[in-house]
Design an enzyme around this catalytic site. Structure first.
Site, PDB file in Angstrom:
ATOM      1  N   ASP A 195       0.860  -1.192   0.000  1.00 31.19           N
ATOM      2  CA  ASP A 195       0.000   0.000   0.000  1.00 31.19           C
ATOM      3  C   ASP A 195       0.889   1.234   0.000  1.00 31.19           C
ATOM      4  O   ASP A 195       2.086   1.155   0.298  1.00 31.19           O
ATOM      5  CB  ASP A 195      -0.904   0.015   1.246  1.00 31.19           C
ATOM      6  N   SER A 196       0.297   2.372  -0.299  1.00 28.37           N
ATOM      7  CA  SER A 196       1.054   3.627  -0.252  1.00 28.37           C
ATOM      8  C   SER A 196       1.452   3.988   1.177  1.00 28.37           C
ATOM      9  O   SER A 196       2.354   4.789   1.379  1.00 28.37           O
ATOM     10  CB  SER A 196       0.201   4.752  -0.840  1.00 28.37           C
ATOM     11  N   GLU A 221      -5.653   9.297   9.184  1.00 26.21           N
ATOM     12  CA  GLU A 221      -4.260   9.227   9.666  1.00 26.21           C
ATOM     13  C   GLU A 221      -4.140   9.925  11.020  1.00 26.21           C
ATOM     14  O   GLU A 221      -3.401   9.496  11.890  1.00 26.21           O
ATOM     15  CB  GLU A 221      -3.328   9.919   8.668  1.00 26.21           C
ATOM     16  N   TYR A 237      -0.544   8.655  -2.570  1.00 28.48           N
ATOM     17  CA  TYR A 237      -0.538   8.378  -4.005  1.00 28.48           C
ATOM     18  C   TYR A 237      -1.733   9.080  -4.684  1.00 28.48           C
ATOM     19  O   TYR A 237      -1.686   9.393  -5.866  1.00 28.48           O
ATOM     20  CB  TYR A 237      -0.685   6.878  -4.270  1.00 28.48           C
ATOM     21  N   GLY A 238      -2.805   9.266  -3.915  1.00 21.64           N
ATOM     22  CA  GLY A 238      -4.092   9.679  -4.493  1.00 21.64           C
ATOM     23  C   GLY A 238      -4.084  10.996  -5.229  1.00 21.64           C
ATOM     24  O   GLY A 238      -4.950  11.255  -6.062  1.00 21.64           O
ATOM     25  N   CYS A 263     -11.238   3.590  -0.715  1.00 28.86           N
ATOM     26  CA  CYS A 263      -9.912   4.042  -0.292  1.00 28.86           C
ATOM     27  C   CYS A 263      -9.611   3.304   1.006  1.00 28.86           C
ATOM     28  O   CYS A 263     -10.498   3.162   1.859  1.00 28.86           O
ATOM     29  CB  CYS A 263      -9.921   5.553  -0.058  1.00 28.86           C
ATOM     30  N   THR A 264      -8.378   2.848   1.134  1.00 30.08           N
ATOM     31  CA  THR A 264      -8.007   2.029   2.296  1.00 30.08           C
ATOM     32  C   THR A 264      -8.240   2.729   3.631  1.00 30.08           C
ATOM     33  O   THR A 264      -8.424   2.069   4.650  1.00 30.08           O
ATOM     34  CB  THR A 264      -6.506   1.704   2.228  1.00 30.08           C
ATOM     35  N   HIS A 265      -8.217   4.059   3.635  1.00 31.60           N
ATOM     36  CA  HIS A 265      -8.337   4.785   4.903  1.00 31.60           C
ATOM     37  C   HIS A 265      -9.777   4.916   5.388  1.00 31.60           C
ATOM     38  O   HIS A 265     -10.007   5.159   6.563  1.00 31.60           O
ATOM     39  CB  HIS A 265      -7.758   6.196   4.746  1.00 31.60           C
ATOM     40  N   CYS A 282      -4.133  -1.115  -2.118  1.00 35.39           N
ATOM     41  CA  CYS A 282      -4.259   0.336  -2.266  1.00 35.39           C
ATOM     42  C   CYS A 282      -5.179   0.553  -3.461  1.00 35.39           C
ATOM     43  O   CYS A 282      -4.897   0.054  -4.562  1.00 35.39           O
ATOM     44  CB  CYS A 282      -2.877   0.931  -2.539  1.00 35.39           C
ATOM     45  N   ASN A 283      -6.276   1.249  -3.225  1.00 39.84           N
ATOM     46  CA  ASN A 283      -7.236   1.459  -4.316  1.00 39.84           C
ATOM     47  C   ASN A 283      -6.622   2.254  -5.456  1.00 39.84           C
ATOM     48  O   ASN A 283      -6.853   1.966  -6.625  1.00 39.84           O
ATOM     49  CB  ASN A 283      -8.465   2.206  -3.782  1.00 39.84           C
ATOM     50  N   THR A 284      -5.828   3.274  -5.082  1.00 43.15           N
ATOM     51  CA  THR A 284      -5.245   4.135  -6.112  1.00 43.15           C
ATOM     52  C   THR A 284      -4.281   3.340  -6.994  1.00 43.15           C
ATOM     53  O   THR A 284      -4.347   3.404  -8.226  1.00 43.15           O
ATOM     54  CB  THR A 284      -4.515   5.323  -5.442  1.00 43.15           C
TER      55      THR A 284
END
Ligand code: DGL
Length: 273
Positions: free
Chosen positions: A15-16, A158, A47-48, A190-192, A78-80
């Site tokens: 992932d980023s 974050e 990355y997004g 998105c992972t977050h 990572c979706n991006t």
């Protein structure tokens, strides 16, 4: 390499940053016996907001690092990176299987129904490429799909500001600006965003189904390894190695929230890509 040797190798997860630990968590729950190695490219997060060219370059460098360590399958958690670089990564690592999170996320949203109306919350790059729209429409051509970029939600997750008035206000503004007319599903693309799921539910209302790709990605990983005969045979718990490109202390502090378990910075190895 034969399947028996291969099965002892770890699954690589990339992932980023720390967001992909939500996917790692689901993989570990589904297959506790697998060894896992996770690489978070924390030096270059996010990355997004980057260009497709940079995202593809970063993702292929991360994949090369994990391949060099020895892995049997790569999960692009990572979706991006999945939206931008999945084809390039598959070509780079062939014949090793590479599993992204966008298609499993779309499958979780559609779940065999037709004519659903979906709101995808994701990063700018994922939205720009329309990755979820294509994946959903390939499963359900009658679906209605609205995609909306929500960059601030990455920072909120974050920072750990996932509830309260500020988080609710920002989520409300994004949902208003998406102009999605009463979606029946909100996809956390998105992972977050799984960390903000409760707040998103509070703002969107209980009638909306909120889905993310972690569980369905774990199921695809399991099915892929079953098909290749590379599942680890032993019932002993698998090991977990954590790699990051910057900031072991921050990785441990913030990543612990995503993984749902305390992490020690001494257990995070810094690597150069
Ligand atoms: N991991 C990214 C994703 O799932 C979010 C963070 C970033 O922008 O790098 O799209």
């Amino acid at each position: 390499m034969n399947a028996a040797t291969n099965s002892e190798l770890p699954v690589g997860i990339f992932d980023s940053g720390v967001g992909g630990l939500t996917v790692l968590h689901a993989i570990r729950e589904a297959m506790p016996g697998e060894h896992l190695v996770y690489l978070g490219d924390t030096a270059r997060l996010p990355y997004g907001t980057k260009s497709p060219l940079s995202i593809e370059r970063y993702a292929t460098q991360a994949a090369a690092k994990l391949r060099e360590r020895g892995i049997k399958l790569l999960v692009v958690a990572c979706n991006t990176a999945s939206a931008v670089a999945l084809d390039a990564l598959r070509e780079q690592l062939a014949p090793m299987p590479v599993v992204g999170v966008v298609e499993p996320g779309a499958a979780a949203a559609v779940q065999g129904r037709t004519g659903g109306s979906h709101l995808v919350l994701a990063t700018e790059a994922t939205v720009r490429l329309g990755a979820y729209r294509s994946a959903i429409l390939s499963l359900d051509p009658d679906a209605e799909v609205t995609e909306h970029a929500c960059e601030l939600l990455v920072a909120l997750a974050e920072e750990g500001w996932v509830d309260g008035a500020i988080a609710r206000g920002i989520v409300r503004r994004y949902l208003d600006e998406s102009h999605a007319a009463s979606p029946d599903t909100i996809i956390l693309g998105c992972t977050h965003f799984p960390l903000l799921a409760d707040t998103i539910r509070e703002v969107a209302g209980d009638q909306v189904r909120i889905v993310d790709s972690a569980g369905t990605t774990a199921a695809v990983v399991r099915a892929t390894m079953d098909a290749a005969g590379t599942r680890r045979a032993s019932d002993d718990p698998g090991t977990l190695r954590l790699l990051a490109t910057d900031g072991a202390r921050r990785f441990a502090r913030v990543g612990g929230r995503f993984l749902g378990q305390d992490l020690r910075h001494e257990d995070v190895e810094l690597v150069d890509l």
